[in-house]
Design a protein around this motif. Structure first.
Motif, short mmCIF file in Angstrom:
data_model
loop_
_atom_site.label_atom_id
_atom_site.label_comp_id
_atom_site.label_asym_id
_atom_site.label_seq_id
_atom_site.Cartn_x
_atom_site.Cartn_y
_atom_site.Cartn_z
N THR A 96 6.63 3.33 -34.39
CA THR A 96 5.62 3.78 -33.43
C THR A 96 6.30 4.78 -32.50
N GLN A 97 6.51 5.98 -32.99
CA GLN A 97 7.29 6.99 -32.29
C GLN A 97 6.66 7.44 -30.98
N ASN A 98 5.35 7.40 -30.87
CA ASN A 98 4.68 7.87 -29.67
C ASN A 98 4.51 6.80 -28.61
N LEU A 99 4.97 5.58 -28.88
CA LEU A 99 4.79 4.48 -27.94
C LEU A 99 5.50 4.78 -26.63
N ILE A 100 4.75 4.72 -25.53
CA ILE A 100 5.28 4.98 -24.20
C ILE A 100 5.53 3.66 -23.47
N ALA A 101 4.59 2.72 -23.58
CA ALA A 101 4.71 1.46 -22.85
C ALA A 101 4.15 0.31 -23.67
N ILE A 102 4.81 -0.85 -23.54
CA ILE A 102 4.34 -2.07 -24.19
C ILE A 102 4.46 -3.21 -23.18
N TYR A 103 3.38 -3.94 -23.00
CA TYR A 103 3.34 -5.04 -22.04
C TYR A 103 3.12 -6.35 -22.79
N LEU A 104 4.11 -7.25 -22.69
CA LEU A 104 4.05 -8.51 -23.42
C LEU A 104 4.26 -9.73 -22.53
N GLY A 105 4.37 -9.53 -21.24
CA GLY A 105 4.63 -10.64 -20.32
C GLY A 105 3.53 -11.69 -20.38
N GLY A 106 3.87 -12.93 -20.04
CA GLY A 106 2.88 -13.99 -19.99
C GLY A 106 2.49 -14.54 -21.35
N ASN A 107 3.38 -14.41 -22.33
CA ASN A 107 3.17 -14.97 -23.66
C ASN A 107 4.26 -16.00 -23.94
N GLN A 108 4.29 -16.55 -25.13
CA GLN A 108 5.29 -17.54 -25.50
C GLN A 108 6.22 -17.00 -26.58
N MET A 109 6.55 -15.73 -26.48
CA MET A 109 7.40 -15.09 -27.49
C MET A 109 8.86 -15.48 -27.25
N THR A 110 9.63 -15.42 -28.32
CA THR A 110 11.05 -15.78 -28.25
C THR A 110 11.89 -14.63 -28.80
N GLY A 111 13.19 -14.77 -28.65
CA GLY A 111 14.09 -13.76 -29.21
C GLY A 111 14.41 -12.67 -28.22
N ILE A 112 14.97 -11.61 -28.75
CA ILE A 112 15.41 -10.50 -27.91
C ILE A 112 14.46 -9.31 -28.05
N ILE A 113 14.53 -8.43 -27.08
CA ILE A 113 13.76 -7.19 -27.14
C ILE A 113 14.60 -6.21 -27.96
N PRO A 114 14.06 -5.70 -29.07
CA PRO A 114 14.84 -4.77 -29.90
C PRO A 114 15.31 -3.56 -29.09
N ASP A 115 16.53 -3.10 -29.40
CA ASP A 115 17.13 -1.97 -28.68
C ASP A 115 16.24 -0.74 -28.68
N ASN A 116 15.51 -0.51 -29.78
CA ASN A 116 14.71 0.70 -29.88
C ASN A 116 13.51 0.73 -28.95
N ILE A 117 13.19 -0.38 -28.28
CA ILE A 117 12.09 -0.33 -27.31
C ILE A 117 12.55 -0.64 -25.89
N ARG A 118 13.82 -0.95 -25.71
CA ARG A 118 14.30 -1.24 -24.36
C ARG A 118 14.08 -0.07 -23.42
N SER A 119 14.11 1.14 -23.93
CA SER A 119 13.97 2.32 -23.08
C SER A 119 12.52 2.69 -22.81
N LYS A 120 11.57 2.00 -23.44
CA LYS A 120 10.16 2.29 -23.22
C LYS A 120 9.74 1.82 -21.83
N GLY A 121 8.96 2.60 -21.13
CA GLY A 121 8.46 2.18 -19.83
C GLY A 121 7.54 0.99 -19.96
N GLY A 122 7.55 0.12 -18.99
CA GLY A 122 6.61 -0.99 -18.97
C GLY A 122 7.01 -2.17 -19.84
N VAL A 123 8.17 -2.14 -20.46
CA VAL A 123 8.59 -3.28 -21.26
C VAL A 123 8.82 -4.45 -20.33
N GLN A 124 8.15 -5.56 -20.60
CA GLN A 124 8.29 -6.75 -19.79
C GLN A 124 8.80 -7.89 -20.65
#
Length: 88
Positions: free
Chosen positions: A58-86
């Protein structure tokens, strides 16, 4: 409900806002086939699982908001620089 894999057919969508909709299950990898997607809001649901490395497609992805869920694991390096990553 869940996010159906058929969402990938919405190829020209640039923003998806499904925050606070009681969505459960995991994020389908088909979501990341949406190459025009810029903003993804999935916060405050009941999502589980991990964030797929396929998000790199998803090359054009600017922001992804995932807070308030029950997800586990790490945030992949390729999206750490995206704005709005929670962290969930």
């Amino acid at each position: 409900g869940i996010i159906p894999p058929e969402i990938r057919w919405l190829s020209h969508v640039t923003k998806i806002d499904m925050g606070s909709n009681q969505i459960h299950g995991s994020i389908p990898e088909e979501l990341f086939e949406m190459t025009q997607l810029q903003y993804l809001y999935l916060e405050n649901n009941r999502l589980t699982g991990t964030i797929s490395e396929e998000i790199v497609n998803t090359q054009n992805l600017i922001a992804i908001y995932l807070g308030g869920n029950q997800m586990t694991g790490i945030i992949p390096d390729n999206i750490r620089s995206k704005g709005g990553v929670q962290r969930p």
